[in-house]
Design a protein around this motif. Sequence first.
Motif, PDB file in Angstrom:
ATOM      1  N   TYR B  87       0.838  -1.199   0.000  1.00 32.28           N
ATOM      2  CA  TYR B  87       0.000   0.000   0.000  1.00 32.28           C
ATOM      3  C   TYR B  87       0.875   1.251   0.000  1.00 32.28           C
ATOM      4  CZ  TYR B  87      -3.823  -3.057   1.596  1.00 32.28           C
ATOM      5  OH  TYR B  87      -4.760  -4.044   1.717  1.00 32.28           O
ATOM      6  N   LEU B  89       0.610   5.285   0.705  1.00 30.98           N
ATOM      7  CA  LEU B  89      -0.254   6.254   1.364  1.00 30.98           C
ATOM      8  C   LEU B  89       0.448   7.587   1.489  1.00 30.98           C
ATOM      9  CD1 LEU B  89      -0.459   3.327   3.127  1.00 30.98           C
ATOM     10  CD2 LEU B  89      -2.423   4.562   3.975  1.00 30.98           C
ATOM     11  N   VAL B  90      -0.333   8.641   1.474  1.00 35.65           N
ATOM     12  CA  VAL B  90       0.211   9.956   1.758  1.00 35.65           C
ATOM     13  C   VAL B  90      -0.589  10.568   2.891  1.00 35.65           C
ATOM     14  CG1 VAL B  90       1.105  10.336  -0.561  1.00 35.65           C
ATOM     15  CG2 VAL B  90      -1.208  11.064  -0.008  1.00 35.65           C
ATOM     16  N   GLY B 101      -5.040   9.744  10.553  1.00 30.59           N
ATOM     17  CA  GLY B 101      -5.543   8.441  10.141  1.00 30.59           C
ATOM     18  C   GLY B 101      -5.388   8.291   8.644  1.00 30.59           C
ATOM     19  N   LEU B 102      -4.659   7.311   8.214  1.00 34.54           N
ATOM     20  CA  LEU B 102      -4.316   7.187   6.806  1.00 34.54           C
ATOM     21  C   LEU B 102      -5.429   6.517   6.016  1.00 34.54           C
ATOM     22  CD1 LEU B 102      -0.611   6.085   7.260  1.00 34.54           C
ATOM     23  CD2 LEU B 102      -1.472   8.336   6.665  1.00 34.54           C
ATOM     24  N   PHE B 104      -6.255   4.088   3.106  1.00 36.30           N
ATOM     25  CA  PHE B 104      -5.690   3.016   2.306  1.00 36.30           C
ATOM     26  C   PHE B 104      -6.530   2.810   1.050  1.00 36.30           C
ATOM     27  CE2 PHE B 104      -2.519   0.744   4.942  1.00 36.30           C
ATOM     28  CZ  PHE B 104      -2.682   1.408   6.137  1.00 36.30           C
ATOM     29  N   GLY B 105      -5.850   2.589  -0.080  1.00 35.56           N
ATOM     30  CA  GLY B 105      -6.537   2.149  -1.289  1.00 35.56           C
ATOM     31  C   GLY B 105      -6.581   0.634  -1.294  1.00 35.56           C
ATOM     32  N   LYS B 106      -6.697   0.041  -2.470  1.00 42.25           N
ATOM     33  CA  LYS B 106      -6.739  -1.418  -2.560  1.00 42.25           C
ATOM     34  C   LYS B 106      -5.347  -2.023  -2.599  1.00 42.25           C
ATOM     35  CE  LYS B 106     -11.294  -1.958  -4.571  1.00 42.25           C
ATOM     36  NZ  LYS B 106     -12.106  -2.599  -5.637  1.00 42.25           N
TER      37      LYS B 106
END
Lengths: 114, 114
Positions: B87, B89-90, B101-102, B104-106
Amino acid sequence: EAGVAQSPRYKIIEKRQSVAFWCNPISGHATLYWYQQILGQGPKLLIQFQNNGVVDDSQLPKDRFSAERLKGVDSTLKIQPAKLEDSAVYLCASSPASSGNTIYFGEGSWLTVV
Amino acid sequence: LAKTTQPISMDSYEGQEVNITCSHNNIATNDYITWYQQFPSQGPRFIIQGYKTKVTNEVASLFIPADRKSSTLSLPRVSLSDTAVYYCLVGSSYSGGGADGLTFGKGTHLIIQP
């Protein structure tokens, strides 16, 4: 250093029943998060605590989900009543005050609602 | 929170170098770029984090161009055990300390073959 502890690891309940998950973050970590991860998807943030205060709970389904972190350390996430679509892994995570955006995750609690 | 785009899946072979690229066109000035690895039945695990240019640790390298609109995770000499979901994340630090709180994509499902 001990990691994020979660329990129970696995839980199977019937729909409309209730369930509670417990989390103990890494010692000294002020920020605690609960994520929901449905099979095949990335984790979704449910709630973020800073010490014992809520920072973000915008994605928490408040009609059935609740979470607390009374003493700024351990946290519990409760679901009542559970629905079939709540079947997922519930991940607890924590981060220290000066981590950039590094979050440390527990192993997760697997919930199956039947 | 900045949205990220990464390939859904990638295949490679043992001993090869694997590069996974992530797009984050609307990254904010204060955002860090963080990569996580997730094995089945485990929570995501921090791999590497960077802000600009190049970062290297014992596990991976992270390349970030000057415009920061993308980043590339480089895994040298992969093995079968590197098969996992990765994953990108930015996000930035929460003003009270710890991480936002990040989102998340897939993620990218990396499959390493013998």
